[in-house]
Design an enzyme around this catalytic site. Structure first.
Site: not given
Length: 247
Positions: A49, A77, A82, A132, A225
């Site tokens: 990602k 991502d 808009d 999240t 992470r």
């Protein structure tokens, strides 16, 4: 190329192809750091990602190199939001990078425009329900309607599916109820907020373990992470893959 020879694809012989259920978030400062990290991880991960934070750091170049030169799958991502015409044009432009997943906000008009922009490409449009990292207090600050985050996620997921989304982004805690929706048949559920047991939660508030997320109905999990901050990112990724393989 970003750097010649940066990405050795296999440090040790692979016992089996890496599961694409695991998507590793390359939340590092720039494309060179991202390529170096992918090199450390090697063949333990097949899906990455690339988020908005790397957009000005060469993120699109990184996506292109990982996809075209190293055969990785790419989740861009961008969380686009808009007016319809702008979203449609942006999505159409991004599909030229042959990306696999692209996120937009889950508002129906945004989803419909994104699906038009992606028409004829292999890019899957994933609708963001509620981040999240947010809880009810955050939703109150944003003047969101009453209801638990869980219930609002399920409602937004259903509306995104009705608007044509290929899938949704939701926390592991909502995956099972989303999977139970009639509209969810043959749609994707991708879950960030995934943390191996004992990992720091960071800014995530609605989390689950990798195995629990998949068991709850997720097709893919996103882990950042706990992999890229690990002393040995390859081993951290392999540990998650082993957990998923045991399901």
């Amino acid at each position: 190329m970003l750097r010649q020879g940066t990405l050795p694809m296999s440090v040790t012989p692979a016992k089996a192809p890496a599961s694409d259920k695991l998507i590793v978030a390359l939340d590092v400062p720039n494309a060179v750091a991202g390529l170096d990290l992918a090199g450390q991880i090697g063949d333990a991960v097949s899906f990455y990602k690339i988020g908005l934070g790397m957009l000005t750091g060469g993120g699109l170049a990184l996506a292109n190199e990982l996809k075209q030169e190293h055969g990785k799958r790419i989740f861009l991502d961008m969380k686009l939001f808009d007016i319809g015409a702008t979203v449609e044009a942006a999505v159409r432009g991004l599909t030229q990078f042959d990306i696999d997943f692209l996120t937009v906000h889950g508002d129906p008009h945004v989803v419909r425009a994104a699906m038009q922009g992606a028409a004829g490409s292999g890019t899957k449009i994933l609708a963001v329900t509620i981040l999240t990292s947010l809880d009810r207090g955050d939703l109150d600050d944003g003047l969101m309607i009453e209801g638990t985050p869980h219930d609002l996620v399920i409602e937004r997921a259903g509306r995104a599916f009705e608007a044509g989304a290929d899938g949704v982004i939701a926390s592991p805690q909502e995956a099972a109820d989303i999977r139970a929706l009639p509209e969810a048949a043959n749609r994707l559920i991708v879950t960030p907020g995934v943390r191996p047991d004992g990992a720091d939660l960071g800014d995530q508030k609605r989390v689950a373990s990798p195995a629990a997320a998949i068991a709850n109905g997720a097709d893919h999990i996103v882990v950042g992470r706990p992999v890229w901050k690990a002393d040995k990112p390859r081993l951290a990724a392999q540990a998650i893959q082993s957990e998923l393989a045991a399901l």
